[in-house]
Motif scaffolding. Structure first.
Motif, mmCIF file in Angstrom:
data_model
loop_
_atom_site.group_PDB
_atom_site.id
_atom_site.type_symbol
_atom_site.label_atom_id
_atom_site.label_comp_id
_atom_site.label_asym_id
_atom_site.label_seq_id
_atom_site.Cartn_x
_atom_site.Cartn_y
_atom_site.Cartn_z
ATOM 1 N N PRO A 134 0.796 -1.231 0.000
ATOM 2 C CA PRO A 134 0.000 0.000 0.000
ATOM 3 C C PRO A 134 0.825 1.275 0.000
ATOM 4 O O PRO A 134 0.491 2.240 -0.694
ATOM 5 C CB PRO A 134 -0.832 -0.126 1.285
ATOM 6 C CG PRO A 134 -0.942 -1.593 1.519
ATOM 7 C CD PRO A 134 0.363 -2.174 1.048
ATOM 8 N N ILE B 167 -3.339 -5.167 -4.084
ATOM 9 C CA ILE B 167 -2.504 -5.194 -2.887
ATOM 10 C C ILE B 167 -1.839 -6.556 -2.737
ATOM 11 O O ILE B 167 -2.492 -7.595 -2.885
ATOM 12 C CB ILE B 167 -3.331 -4.875 -1.635
ATOM 13 C CG1 ILE B 167 -4.101 -3.564 -1.829
ATOM 14 C CG2 ILE B 167 -2.442 -4.791 -0.403
ATOM 15 C CD1 ILE B 167 -3.243 -2.371 -2.063
ATOM 16 N N CYS C 109 -5.956 -8.333 0.557
ATOM 17 C CA CYS C 109 -6.406 -7.121 1.226
ATOM 18 C C CYS C 109 -7.929 -7.147 1.307
ATOM 19 O O CYS C 109 -8.603 -7.478 0.343
ATOM 20 C CB CYS C 109 -5.932 -5.891 0.458
ATOM 21 S SG CYS C 109 -6.501 -4.318 1.144
ATOM 22 N N ASP D 178 -9.673 -4.408 2.157
ATOM 23 C CA ASP D 178 -10.175 -3.059 1.904
ATOM 24 C C ASP D 178 -10.671 -2.939 0.465
ATOM 25 O O ASP D 178 -10.124 -3.537 -0.457
ATOM 26 C CB ASP D 178 -9.077 -2.026 2.147
ATOM 27 C CG ASP D 178 -8.634 -1.999 3.602
ATOM 28 O OD1 ASP D 178 -9.464 -2.340 4.469
ATOM 29 O OD2 ASP D 178 -7.470 -1.645 3.854
ATOM 30 N N LEU E 80 -8.163 2.470 -1.323
ATOM 31 C CA LEU E 80 -6.915 2.905 -0.702
ATOM 32 C C LEU E 80 -6.883 4.426 -0.738
ATOM 33 O O LEU E 80 -7.020 5.029 -1.807
ATOM 34 C CB LEU E 80 -5.715 2.323 -1.463
ATOM 35 C CG LEU E 80 -4.322 2.706 -0.961
ATOM 36 C CD1 LEU E 80 -4.075 2.117 0.425
ATOM 37 C CD2 LEU E 80 -3.260 2.218 -1.941
ATOM 38 N N THR F 61 -9.299 8.647 -3.339
ATOM 39 C CA THR F 61 -9.536 7.219 -3.149
ATOM 40 C C THR F 61 -9.157 6.437 -4.396
ATOM 41 O O THR F 61 -9.612 6.750 -5.500
ATOM 42 C CB THR F 61 -11.013 6.964 -2.806
ATOM 43 O OG1 THR F 61 -11.346 7.684 -1.614
ATOM 44 C CG2 THR F 61 -11.265 5.479 -2.587
ATOM 45 N N VAL G 19 -9.527 -0.672 -4.859
ATOM 46 C CA VAL G 19 -8.757 -1.909 -4.784
ATOM 47 C C VAL G 19 -9.546 -2.994 -5.509
ATOM 48 O O VAL G 19 -10.681 -3.306 -5.134
ATOM 49 C CB VAL G 19 -8.488 -2.309 -3.325
ATOM 50 C CG1 VAL G 19 -7.797 -3.668 -3.260
ATOM 51 C CG2 VAL G 19 -7.643 -1.249 -2.635
#
Length: 526
Positions: A202, A227, A231, A233, A236, A243, A246
């Motif tokens: 990241p 990632i 990941c 999320d 990122l 933003t 991902v």
């Protein structure tokens, strides 16, 4: 520009996330694919930027405009050769021979521009490599004309080459410069971009996205992230960018490419993948028309210091040591002396006018001497026109609290009460710094180099910042062409260290040219 390159975009890349995840190929033998880490709504997925579409049309437009420039250059050279001015008649035989010779010359010239790949997607739009290839192809073309005319004893006048060569170089470089201006404007409007899927850790992805955002004219934008090691999320957050969605993890990059619609894969921290998986990934991306970029993991290193060497059948990047002595220092010193003498001679009327203005509007001497620290930590007296009142140094303690530069090392305020009206004008256009060319002739300074520091600034240097003293301080530098007083202390140090590690004569020339533009604009000067 008379004609602007067309812009085209393909239709969005249709993709079924669940079906693609089930059938995605592996990145290497024995590596089972993992499903995409997040579900993606195909209706909200980014559009494919279709880099290849606009690049192809832009290259075609460059080809047409280059040929037009070459015909004009060769045509003017033929007029000089035959001695015919515009509006005068020319012998029919000479005219037909002139047209044939011009056509052959342009065809060979255009062929060399193709051979040198002056319109390669990797060089057009940004960087100095495009101009270097254009100049190299032009010189090769006219060198071939000179050799052939000598070997075959052809009657080609020297005036032909003397006119066509400089016109061709200036015309082609001017054409590319105008085209770049057009591309830069389009890129700032969000067009003619290359969408990048950044894969790695990241923090390295965030650094890449921020770097791209600071240089929009380069045309690269991170539209998604992959990632490493998985990941959970869905996005990122990147400072100054926003933003970044991902789309998965690095075990399923090909599927993430299809979902994101990226044109380029950037492996920002590829060490954990290994050479086998990187090679397999490059093979799999061939049929998708997607480029692969691999970060070497080195920062603040310019291209001249990087050499790819094949050792024991392994491609290794050799990082050359910075050169502070020997031939490079001799060339830099020769450049400094020649440039300083020329500048002082040409600017002598301006120097006299500035000295008279300073003396006539305020009491005190016209010149101001300030102790600065130079090469290897040796102090010297830097000369400049006085832009402040005579007691400016004594008043510093009264206004030190108004400092606008973070870090406390430098002292800069926009409305310094110690600056005289004439001094403000001299500072805006850097006229006050012209006497520093005398310091250059003395060997105390260089034309291009780090900012000359005050003794109190050097006392606060750590070992890293002290590397600024390995070369002579400069009248101008990367700090001058990158914002001048608008830069923070950290940004100024970073630029100075980058210059010290990578300086060369060509870079000095580019910085001098950019300095002229920065000075005339008066941006960041106070």
């Amino acid at each position: 520009m008379a004609v602007t390159p067309p812009i085209s975009r393909r239709k969005p890349f249709a993709f079924n996330a669940s079906a693609r995840a089930a059938t995605a190929p592996t990145l290497g033998a024995g590596l089972a694919p993992r499903p995409i880490a997040v579900s993606v709504d195909t209706h909200t997925a980014p559009r494919r930027t279709t880099r290849s579409g606009w690049q192809r049309r832009y290259g075609q437009w460059l080809c047409v405009s280059d040929v037009a420039v070459m015909f004009v250059s060769v045509g003017l050279a033929e007029m000089v050769r035959f001695g015919a001015a515009p509006g005068q008649s020319m012998n029919p035989a000479s005219a037909s021979g002139s047209v044939l010779a011009s056509t052959v010359a342009v065809a060979g010239w255009a062929g060399l521009l193709c051979i040198y790949r002056s319109r390669s997607p990797w060089v057009i739009g940004a960087g100095a490599e495009e101009f270097r290839r254009v100049c190299a192809a032009t010189l090769s073309s006219f060198g071939a004309v000179a050799v052939v005319s000598t070997l075959l004893d052809l009657d080609i006048a020297r005036g032909y080459i003397a006119v066509a060569l400089p016109l061709g170089v200036l015309g082609l470089c001017g054409n590319r410069y105008l085209a770049r201006r057009f591309v830069a404007v389009q890129r700032r409007r969000g067009r003619m971009l290359t969408g990048v899927l950044a894969c790695g850790a990241p923090d390295s992805i965030a650094a890449l996205a921020s770097s791209f955002a600071r240089r929009p004219q380069q045309g690269y934008v991170v539209i998604g992230a992959c990632i490493e090691n998985g990941c959970d999320d869905r996005s990122l957050e990147v400072a100054g960018v926003g933003t970044v969605p991902v789309f998965g993890h690095d075990g399923d990059i090909r599927s993430a490419v299809a979902v994101s619609g990226a044109d380029t894969i950037a492996l920002t921290s590829a060490g954990h993948l290994g050479p086998q998986r990187i090679r397999d990934l490059s093979w799999q991306l061939d049929d998708l028309d997607v480029d692969l970029l691999v970060s070497p993991g080195m920062v603040d290193v310019a291209r001249p210091r990087l050499n790819v060497r094949l050792i024991a059948n392994m491609p290794l990047i050799q990082l050359a040591k910075p050169q502070y002595h020997g031939a490079k220092r001799f060339k830099k010193r020769a450049f400094d002396i020649g440039f300083a003498l020329s500048a002082l001679i040409m600017a002598s009327p301006l120097l006299i006018a500035a000295a008279v203005a300073v003396k006539a509007t305020s009491s005190g001497p016209a010149l101001y001497r300030s102790e600065r620290i130079g090469l290897d930590g040796r102090p010297f007296q830097m000369i400049k026109f006085r832009t402040m009142t005579v007691d400016a140094d004594q008043k510093l303690t009264e206004i030190i609290a108004l400092n606008e530069v973070d870090g406390g090392v430098l002292f800069k305020i926009r409305q310094d009460p110690r600056v005289t009206p004439v001094g403000r004008f001299l500072r805006r256009y850097s006229i006050d710094e012209l006497p520093q060319f005398i310091n250059v002739l003395r060997g105390e300074m260089s034309v291009v180099g780090p900012r000359p520091p005050l003794p109190r600034e050097v006392q606060s240097y750590d070992n890293q910042v002290r590397r600024r003293l390995l070369v002579r301080p400069g009248i101008t530098g990367l700090w001058q062409v990158s914002g001048r007083s608008e830069l923070s202390w950290e940004e100024s140090v970073k630029l100075d260290l980058f210059y010290i590690e990578n300086w060369c004569t060509v870079a000095d020339l580019v910085i001098v040219l950019k300095t002229v533009r920065a000075v005339l604009g008066g941006v960041g000067a106070y």
